[in-house]
Enzyme design. Structure first.
Site, mmCIF file in Angstrom:
data_model
loop_
_atom_site.group_PDB
_atom_site.id
_atom_site.type_symbol
_atom_site.label_atom_id
_atom_site.label_comp_id
_atom_site.label_asym_id
_atom_site.label_seq_id
_atom_site.Cartn_x
_atom_site.Cartn_y
_atom_site.Cartn_z
ATOM 1 C CE LYS A 39 54.554 92.763 30.091
ATOM 2 N NZ LYS A 39 54.767 92.410 28.682
ATOM 3 C CG HIS A 169 51.072 92.860 21.824
ATOM 4 N ND1 HIS A 169 50.450 93.296 22.959
ATOM 5 C CD2 HIS A 169 52.298 93.452 21.807
ATOM 6 C CE1 HIS A 169 51.264 94.111 23.624
ATOM 7 N NE2 HIS A 169 52.378 94.234 22.932
ATOM 8 N NE ARG A 228 47.107 92.368 25.834
ATOM 9 C CZ ARG A 228 46.874 92.236 24.527
ATOM 10 N NH1 ARG A 228 45.759 91.634 24.109
ATOM 11 N NH2 ARG A 228 47.724 92.698 23.639
#
Length: 385
Positions: A39, A169, A228
């Site tokens: 991103k 998260h 991630r």
């Protein structure tokens, strides 16, 4: 059009990504795979170029923040799975189908909108459910006082949205504070409770993932389907002063450089730049450099004796950093001339200027520093480490 010689530029060593990916793999269980987070233009490093390098390392899943970022990857030949980690407006739902993307379900009402769109257009949209275990940003809240497992059941039961995964998260996985450690451990417990409750109800959770970069570094033994990493494959953490529980050897892939444009002498009492905050206390040699805050160099570095590299030696920034230029005190340096290369981040003659030092001096983290390097800075890509 990229000219062969620029006023300022970033060099990206793609060859180091393979090394950094292996360092991540050494930390995690063998059955866990890597989702490359690309991103924000891969945190300013170049999303397509980094994604290609990651694919060459066997990474088969990417995370982005928006449908626009996902489309950019698709239009440049990235055919791996792509998860949109954030919100896609309903007017762009069609792009999820067209480009074969996986959408995060930010809450149940949003999931229902997506399901209604898919039903009306006779298609099935792939999605991952977001379980909010304590970040309190987006996702179905599954915490002690508010545990909405029924909303996750409803998502998995939808006919035209296929929930093929679920994730959460961490909010303080970088912290060694005892209260933060308890908080993170409880986030893990809540996520595991969600997975257990789904399975007990006969629901396959699909692909599971929880660990961000600091989750990998500090909680490497967690065993979910994917991890991630973002900054880690780029060879840095958010701040190298933050203590971690593991000892990987990452190699930074980005260097930031600019040219000296002119050299002049100041008399005692002469000032430099806007505001006249620097005034020479002696006869001073000044080099002007063609990079400034419009390129992403933090203006906060002005007037605090922050050092960059020239000829392998450390020299100080003086005066206010301007939009396109900054000045250096090079009084003690011989043979400084127009065209010499100044290294703001990277290595020169064995000396290192780190992005961590730049970030700390400007009171932020590397995530912000790297992502604000502007588009007018050409990225020069190297294929070998």
């Amino acid at each position: 059009m990229l000219l062969s010689k620029s006023r300022a530029w970033a060099e990206i060593d793609l060859g180091r990504i393979a090394h950094n990916v292996e360092e991540v793999r050494k930390l995690i269980p063998k059955q866990s795979k890597i989702m490359g987070i690309v991103k924000a233009n891969a945190y300013g490093h170049g999303d397509v170029e980094c994604a290609r390098a990651l694919q060459a390392c066997g990474v088969d899943f990417f995370g982005v923040s928006s449908v626009d970022e996902a489309m950019h990857l698709r239009m440049n030949g990235i055919d791996s799975k792509i998860l949109i980690l954030g919100y896609t407006p309903p007017e762009h739902f069609s792009q999820l189908v067209k480009y074969d993307l996986i959408q995060t379900l930010v809450d149940l009402p949003y999931a229902k909108k997506l399901d209604a769109y898919a039903q009306a257009n006779d298609c099935v949209i792939q999605a991952h459910a977001k379980a909010d275990t304590g970040m309190n940003r987006i996702g179905v809240v599954v915490q002690d006082e508010t545990y909405h497992i029924e909303e996750l059941f409803a998502m998995y039961a939808m006919k035209h949205v296929h929930v093929c995964g679920i994730f959460s998260h961490f909010s303080v996985s970088d912290s060694q504070d005892e209260d933060d450690l308890r908080y993170t451990r409880h986030q893990i417990e809540l996520f595991d409770r969600v997975l257990a409750d789904l399975r007990a109800a006969g629901v396959d959770p699909g692909t599971t993932h929880l660990q961000n970069s600091y989750g990998i570094l500090n909680y490497p033994d967690l065993c979910y389907d994917y991890v991630r990493p973002g900054l880690l494959y780029m060879g840095v953490t958010s701040d190298d002063a933050i203590k971690i529980n593991t000892d990987p050897h990452f190699l930074p892939i980005l260097s930031l450089k600019a040219n000296v444009t002119m050299v002049k002498w100041l008399h005692e009492g002469d000032s430099v730049s806007y505001g006249r905050h620097f005034r020479a206390k002696r006869k001073t040699k000044v080099a002007t450099v063609s990079i400034g805050y419009a390129d992403g160099v933090p203006r906060e570095l002005s007037n605090q004796d922050f050092e960059v590299l020239l000829h392998g030696r450390r020299v100080k920034i003086i005066g206010n950093i301007c939009m396109d230029q900054m000045m250096l005190d090079v009084t003690e340096e011989d043979d400084v001339k127009e065209g010499d290369i100044v290294t703001l981040i990277g290595e020169d003659g064995g000396a290192i200027a780190s992005v961590d030092a730049m970030s700390r001096a400007s009171h932020t983290i590397n995530n912000e520093t790297l992502t604000r390097f502007s588009v007018r800075l050409p990225r020069i890509y190297k294929k070998q480490g």
